[in-house]
Design an enzyme around this catalytic site. Structure first.
Site, PDB file in Angstrom:
ATOM      1  N   HIS A 241      60.923  83.433   2.360  1.00 59.57           N
ATOM      2  CA  HIS A 241      60.451  84.901   2.922  1.00 59.57           C
ATOM      3  C   HIS A 241      61.734  85.985   1.774  1.00 59.57           C
ATOM      4  CE1 HIS A 241      60.007  87.587   5.659  1.00 59.57           C
ATOM      5  NE2 HIS A 241      61.033  87.697   5.482  1.00 59.57           N
TER       6      HIS A 241
ATOM      7  N   GLY B 176      58.997  79.975  15.554  1.00 64.77           N
ATOM      8  CA  GLY B 176      58.708  81.451  15.304  1.00 64.77           C
ATOM      9  C   GLY B 176      57.958  82.233  14.480  1.00 64.77           C
TER      10      GLY B 176
ATOM     11  N   ARG C 225      43.129  78.458  15.673  1.00 62.86           N
ATOM     12  CA  ARG C 225      43.863  79.078  14.814  1.00 62.86           C
ATOM     13  C   ARG C 225      44.229  76.830  14.895  1.00 62.86           C
ATOM     14  NH1 ARG C 225      48.568  80.208  15.897  1.00 62.86           N
ATOM     15  NH2 ARG C 225      49.427  80.338  13.434  1.00 62.86           N
TER      16      ARG C 225
ATOM     17  N   ILE D  73      50.580  82.244   9.822  1.00 66.70           N
ATOM     18  CA  ILE D  73      51.470  81.387  10.532  1.00 66.70           C
ATOM     19  C   ILE D  73      51.036  80.383  10.768  1.00 66.70           C
ATOM     20  CG2 ILE D  73      53.044  81.444  12.621  1.00 66.70           C
ATOM     21  CD1 ILE D  73      52.233  85.045  12.839  1.00 66.70           C
ATOM     22  N   LEU D  74      51.842  79.025  10.911  1.00 69.98           N
ATOM     23  CA  LEU D  74      51.102  77.782  11.189  1.00 69.98           C
ATOM     24  C   LEU D  74      50.759  77.615  12.644  1.00 69.98           C
ATOM     25  CD1 LEU D  74      53.062  76.062   7.885  1.00 69.98           C
ATOM     26  CD2 LEU D  74      50.624  76.085   8.527  1.00 69.98           C
TER      27      LEU D  74
ATOM     28  N   ASN E 138      59.544  77.231   3.779  1.00 70.37           N
ATOM     29  CA  ASN E 138      59.112  78.651   3.635  1.00 70.37           C
ATOM     30  C   ASN E 138      60.305  79.376   2.592  1.00 70.37           C
ATOM     31  OD1 ASN E 138      56.566  80.390   3.555  1.00 70.37           O
ATOM     32  ND2 ASN E 138      58.432  81.299   5.188  1.00 70.37           N
TER      33      ASN E 138
ATOM     34  N   ASP F 226      59.645  76.885  11.783  1.00 68.39           N
ATOM     35  CA  ASP F 226      60.161  76.772  13.064  1.00 68.39           C
ATOM     36  C   ASP F 226      58.679  77.574  13.694  1.00 68.39           C
ATOM     37  OD1 ASP F 226      61.134  79.112  13.763  1.00 68.39           O
ATOM     38  OD2 ASP F 226      62.986  78.430  14.625  1.00 68.39           O
TER      39      ASP F 226
END
Length: 207
Positions: free
Chosen positions: A108, A142, A64, A91-92, A106, A140
């Protein structure tokens, strides 16, 4: 003029909304590139608008972190000022986030911090929520934990199916994202200040 990189995985409805907004010469931002993690259908919008695009597949990289570095390189090649995750369904990696955040946002489909994660609409229905909505937030390290920038509320209708509720949320999501990008571009919304305030509040909570 704020230079945007837009990241997608699917049909690109948010990308389409941003392309339409930035086609107005009075809009204070332009899309300089579109990146995807797969041959996403939404890339057709970029092609039609003459916007450079690129695909960086995780399967083509050892891990990743390497995928994230390749994705970051594609964005940096185009000189983007703000990265918009507009339907990127991954997920980055931490290295990518640290490279771009707080200039990394982003959308959501929930009113964060409620219902984070991949099944936000389903979770809201399962919890019996009478309202949910959409959030634009800073990414961030998380999962859906970054500082909230803007939100829009959507009432949950009795007996509503997940797909129907999600579609109504998307109808609010697109204009909210466009409005948030405009506010970032014209200086109404200061990402560094928002991130700094959130970090200060978190530090105070730990004290």
């Amino acid at each position: 003029m704020l230079k945007l990189a837009v990241l997608i995985s699917g049909g690109g409805s948010n990308l389409k909304a941003l392309i339409e907004a930035t086609s107005d010469p009075e809009f204070p931002a332009e899309i300089v590139c579109v990146g995807a993690d797969t041959a996403a259908a939404g890339l057709a919008y970029a092609e039609a608008a003459g916007i450079p695009s690129f695909v960086v597949r995780p399967a083509d990289h050892a891990n990743r972190a390497e995928w994230g570095a390749a994705l970051a390189a594609g964005i940096q090649n185009h000189g983007a000022d703000l990265v918009v995750s507009a339907g990127l369904m991954r997920i980055l990696p931490a290295g990518f986030v640290s490279e771009f955040s707080p200039r990394l946002i982003n959308t959501h489909p929930a009113l964060l911090p409620l219902f984070p994660g991949a099944h936000a609409v389903r979770d809201a229905l399962a919890a019996g929520a009478t309202e949910t909505g959409v959030t634009v937030h800073i990414i961030d390290e998380g999962v859906d934990t970054g500082p909230v920038l803007r939100q829009a509320v959507v009432a949950v209708r009795a007996g509503e199916a997940e797909a129907d509720l999600h579609e109504r949320i998307k109808q609010e999501e697109r204009p909210l994202l466009v409005r948030t990008v405009r506010e970032i571009a014209d200086g109404t919304l200061d990402l560094a200040a928002v991130a700094g305030a959130a970090a200060g509040a978190a530090a105070a909570d730990l004290a």
